[in-house]
Design an enzyme around this catalytic site. Structure first.
Site, mmCIF file in Angstrom:
data_model
loop_
_atom_site.group_PDB
_atom_site.id
_atom_site.type_symbol
_atom_site.label_atom_id
_atom_site.label_comp_id
_atom_site.label_asym_id
_atom_site.label_seq_id
_atom_site.Cartn_x
_atom_site.Cartn_y
_atom_site.Cartn_z
ATOM 1 C CB CYS A 2 30.430 148.119 -84.094
ATOM 2 S SG CYS A 2 31.680 149.366 -83.810
ATOM 3 N NE ARG A 27 24.552 146.375 -83.013
ATOM 4 C CZ ARG A 27 24.007 145.899 -81.907
ATOM 5 N NH1 ARG A 27 22.735 145.584 -81.887
ATOM 6 N NH2 ARG A 27 24.721 145.724 -80.822
ATOM 7 C CD1 TRP A 75 28.601 155.559 -82.835
ATOM 8 C CD2 TRP A 75 30.029 154.897 -81.250
ATOM 9 N NE1 TRP A 75 28.600 156.517 -81.841
ATOM 10 C CE2 TRP A 75 29.461 156.149 -80.862
ATOM 11 C CE3 TRP A 75 30.961 154.293 -80.400
ATOM 12 C CZ2 TRP A 75 29.794 156.783 -79.671
ATOM 13 C CZ3 TRP A 75 31.293 154.929 -79.212
ATOM 14 C CH2 TRP A 75 30.710 156.158 -78.867
ATOM 15 C CG ASN A 101 30.499 145.992 -80.998
ATOM 16 O OD1 ASN A 101 30.819 147.148 -80.715
ATOM 17 N ND2 ASN A 101 29.381 145.435 -80.561
ATOM 18 N N GLY A 102 33.599 146.690 -79.772
ATOM 19 C CA GLY A 102 34.043 146.720 -78.380
ATOM 20 C C GLY A 102 35.368 147.437 -78.241
ATOM 21 C CD GLU A 484 12.434 160.239 -74.050
ATOM 22 O OE1 GLU A 484 13.505 160.282 -73.437
ATOM 23 O OE2 GLU A 484 12.293 159.593 -75.102
ATOM 24 C CE LYS A 488 13.359 159.925 -78.146
ATOM 25 N NZ LYS A 488 14.149 159.690 -77.028
ATOM 26 C CD GLU A 491 18.013 160.696 -78.909
ATOM 27 O OE1 GLU A 491 18.999 159.956 -78.938
ATOM 28 O OE2 GLU A 491 16.947 160.351 -78.366
ATOM 29 C CG HIS A 507 14.817 177.216 -56.724
ATOM 30 N ND1 HIS A 507 14.791 177.915 -55.533
ATOM 31 C CD2 HIS A 507 13.680 176.486 -56.748
ATOM 32 C CE1 HIS A 507 13.702 177.602 -54.858
ATOM 33 N NE2 HIS A 507 13.002 176.732 -55.574
ATOM 34 C CE LYS A 609 17.248 151.591 -80.688
ATOM 35 N NZ LYS A 609 16.406 152.718 -80.230
HETATM 36 O O1 M6R Z 1 19.162 150.132 -74.844
HETATM 37 P P1 M6R Z 1 19.047 151.012 -73.639
HETATM 38 O O2 M6R Z 1 17.626 151.252 -73.250
HETATM 39 O O3 M6R Z 1 19.867 150.506 -72.469
HETATM 40 O O4 M6R Z 1 19.664 152.397 -74.088
HETATM 41 C C1 M6R Z 1 19.798 153.462 -73.192
HETATM 42 C C2 M6R Z 1 20.111 154.749 -73.901
HETATM 43 O O5 M6R Z 1 21.315 154.647 -74.604
HETATM 44 C C3 M6R Z 1 18.997 155.138 -74.890
HETATM 45 O O6 M6R Z 1 17.769 155.242 -74.255
HETATM 46 C C4 M6R Z 1 19.328 156.500 -75.567
HETATM 47 O O7 M6R Z 1 19.293 157.512 -74.622
HETATM 48 C C5 M6R Z 1 18.379 156.765 -76.727
HETATM 49 N N1 M6R Z 1 19.127 157.205 -77.867
HETATM 50 C C6 M6R Z 1 17.384 157.814 -76.434
HETATM 51 O O8 M6R Z 1 16.555 158.077 -77.507
#
Ligand code: M6R
Length: 614
Positions: A2, A27, A75, A101-102, A484, A488, A491, A507, A609
């Site tokens: 949010c 956000r 969000w 927000n929250g 990673e 990527k 997501e 395994h 985000k």
């Molecule tokens: O702001 P942060 O680094 O604490 O966020 C952690 C994760 O939410 C963040 O890295 C998320 O996995 C990203 N969308 C990955 O691209």
């Protein structure tokens, strides 16, 4: 999670708020809304979907002119992302409007209390309960600031709240507990935002607020109190980036821009780390050398991409310092009753500095008297504020939801921390540390060299539009890179993608391999012969079962050629530092593939985000 904006000043509040929402849309982007104080009433509009839907609604039915307003981009937590659940929420009579927000954890009890008193609530949200309570206080004669203090004392959970009163255009009032809120300080105008991007085009002077504080902004100034009404102070600071950093700069996506900013971000994160005598200095580490020498265990906590940076850090810290390191998902940490003492260093890695899971893990660690060091990209955020020490990364604002330059600069900070501990503990000679620092300082050029091959990677990505499943293999420091790369793709391209430690394949996961399945392999540099050889075996195993292998290997590594259907050359760098270059083609691959698949790369579905709820 949010985005929230508030404004009071001489400008059009609608213009300032909508522009702020545009900068905060990363956000959360399930719905958006705005409320303005105009001629003694509140004018409001809200729409499900992206901000563009709200802008269209306002264009079709213009709101009254106003210089005081609030806005929200959502969000969803409580209630589906539709028009009714969108913020702002009015009180019972429509005198106040509120954005949030929250999560209000005791909202069920509060809602029942309101319904017993005859209130009808239109939405399924926890937020509407707060707007009704706030309005009750205002109708009973309290000004909006006092009303906010009283209501906050009744709330449980995590929240940022921002509200306006239709009969008082002079102020916007906000409150925060465990959720982000910053104040933008202008001349004859003031701003509120979930982060500074909300108002960066108007002012770079900001104020961070403490826990459980209420802030009132007017054209004349800013005043802060606790929830109890006692006067309090915020910390003023200057934002060291400007509007241009929050623009796309000719790229189609923020993510693509941020990938290309990585050489600069890495260089900036290395700046000023050596003393005149060549020693490594981390001046934001406020734990004494004596206390650091006592550290006998490091626990790294983080989420998502930051967690993978932590996995790389484990290899570096253990190798250079011989201190045992555990890496743990922040969301799991406190539930296993971790063993923490005053000689444990907990390293919390967070780009945003607001991730609720990481924040709660930090609080648990500090309550057990462990030291906490944060690695963070966001000045003024909660995680560094609640830590004993912080290493700031200098990536600049990361707006694409998928972390890229945030990750690379976290890696840099992790290497620096590992070397710093080695220097303090004397586990490495000064010249060894200086050698690694030299290698780190050459990384921006190496990263640029990888970026210069982007067209070849884009072409490969375009060949995979119809692919449904992709695997990633790595070993040692290449294993987190594989994870990673898979994250990527998940997501951004919404594909089934998984990363594996190459040795683990046999395994079980090798059963997934089908004819033609793409497998991206992160090959360690040849210098580490055993590791390299073992990786080659893993690649042969998948290829023998029909996989199409796309290998990332250092330039000049001819041994890989017979086993690679496609080869992406990487610059020659030490094994431990290889993640800094190896992850870049994987970022480019995911960005381009998602783009040609027609997805919104900067705002992937279901994500936000900054994850400020647990
Ligand atoms: O702001 P942060 O680094 O604490 O966020 C952690 C994760 O939410 C963040 O890295 C998320 O996995 C990203 N969308 C990955 O691209």
């Amino acid at each position: 999670m949010c985005g929230i904006v508030g404004y009071v000043g001489p400008k059009s509040a609608q213009g300032v708020v909508v522009e702020g929402l545009r900068r905060l849309e990363y956000r959360g982007y399930d719905s958006a809304g705005i409320a303005l104080v105009a001629d003694g009433v509140i004018a409001s509009a809200k729409r499900a979907g992206k901000l563009a839907n709200l802008e269209k609604a306002i264009a079709e039915a213009p709101l009254a002119g106003s210089t005081t307003g609030i806005g929200h981009t959502r969000w969803a937590t409580h209630g589906a992302p539709n028009d009714v659940n969108a913020h702002p929420h009015p009180g019972r009579t429509g005198r106040v409007a509120l954005v949030h927000n929250g999560i209000i954890e005791n909202f069920v009890t509060l809602r029942a209390e309101l319904e017993d008193a005859g209130h009808e609530l239109a939405s399924e949200t926890d937020t509407e309960v707060v707007s009704h309570l706030l309005e009750n206080e205002v109708l009973a004669g309290a000004d909006l600031t006092t009303a906010m203090q009283r209501v906050c004392r009744r709330l449980e959970g995590a929240f940022t709240l921002v509200a306006v009163d239709g009969l008082d255009a002079s102020r916007v009032v906000a409150a925060r507990r465990n959720s982000p809120l910053v104040v933008g300080l202008g001349e004859g105008e003031n701003f509120l935002g979930s982060d500074v991007a909300a108002f960066i085009e108007h002012t770079r002077d900001a104020m961070e607020l403490g826990q459980d504080q209420v802030v009132t902004i007017t054209t004349a100034g800013v005043s802060v109190t606790g929830f109890d009404g006692a006067p309090a102070e915020g910390r003023r600071y200057h934002v060291d980036w400007d509007l241009s950093a929050a623009e796309k700069d000719g790229h189609d996506w923020f993510m693509r821009k941020e990938i290309h900013e990585q050489p600069r971000a890495v260089a900036d994160s290395l700046l000023g780390r050596r003393t005149a005598s060549g020693e490594l200095q981390l001046d934001e580490v406020r734990i004494s050398d004596e206390d650091l020498r006592e550290i006998d265990k490091v626990i790294i906590i983080a989420c998502g991409t930051s967690f993978y940076a932590g996995m790389v850090a484990k290899y570096a810290i253990e190798h250079w310092t011989r201190i045992p390191v555990e890496v743990e998902l922040a969301s799991e940490f406190r539930y296993r009753d971790p063993i923490l003492t005053h000689s444990t260093l907990v390293v919390a890695i967070s780009q945003s500095g607001e991730t609720a899971d990481t924040l709660q893990a930090i609080r648990h660690a500090r309550a057990q008297r462990a030291w906490v060091l944060a690695i963070c990209n966001t000045n003024g955020s909660t995680i560094p504020r609640e830590s004993d020490a912080v290493i700031y990364t200098h990536a600049g604002p990361e707006i694409g939801v998928a972390s890229t330059k945030g990750f690379l600069t976290q890696l840099v900070a992790c290497y620096l921390l590992a070397l710093y501990l080695a220097q303090i503990k004397g586990t490495r000679y000064g010249e060894e540390i200086a050698d690694v620092l030299d290698q780190l300082e050459s990384m921006p050029d190496h990263i640029q060299a990888v970026l210069d091959q982007r067209e070849a990677v884009y072409e490969l990505a375009r060949q995979h539009v119809d692919t449904r499943s992709v695997l990633f293999l790595g070993r040692h420091a290449g294993y987190p890179v594989a994870l990673e790369g898979a994250l990527k793709l998940k997501e951004l391209a919404y594909l089934h993608a998984e990363g594996f430690a190459a040795g683990e394949l046999k395994h079980g996961p090798i059963a997934l391999i089908e004819q033609g399945m793409p497998v991206l392999c992160v090959v360690p540099p040849k210098g580490r012969d055993q590791l390299h050889g073992k990786m080659l075996s893993g690649i042969q195993e998948v290829r023998a079962r029909g996989a199409r292998t796309i290998c990332l290997a250092e330039a000049g590594d001819e041994t890989i050629r017979p086993y690679a259907d496609e080869l992406i050359p990487l610059p020659r760098v030490p094994t431990l530092l290889q993640p800094l270059v190896a992850v870049v083609p994987l970022q480019l691959f995911a960005c381009e593939l998602a783009s040609v698949m027609g997805h919104d790369v900067d705002q992937p579905r279901n994500l936000a985000k900054s994850v400020t709820v647990e």
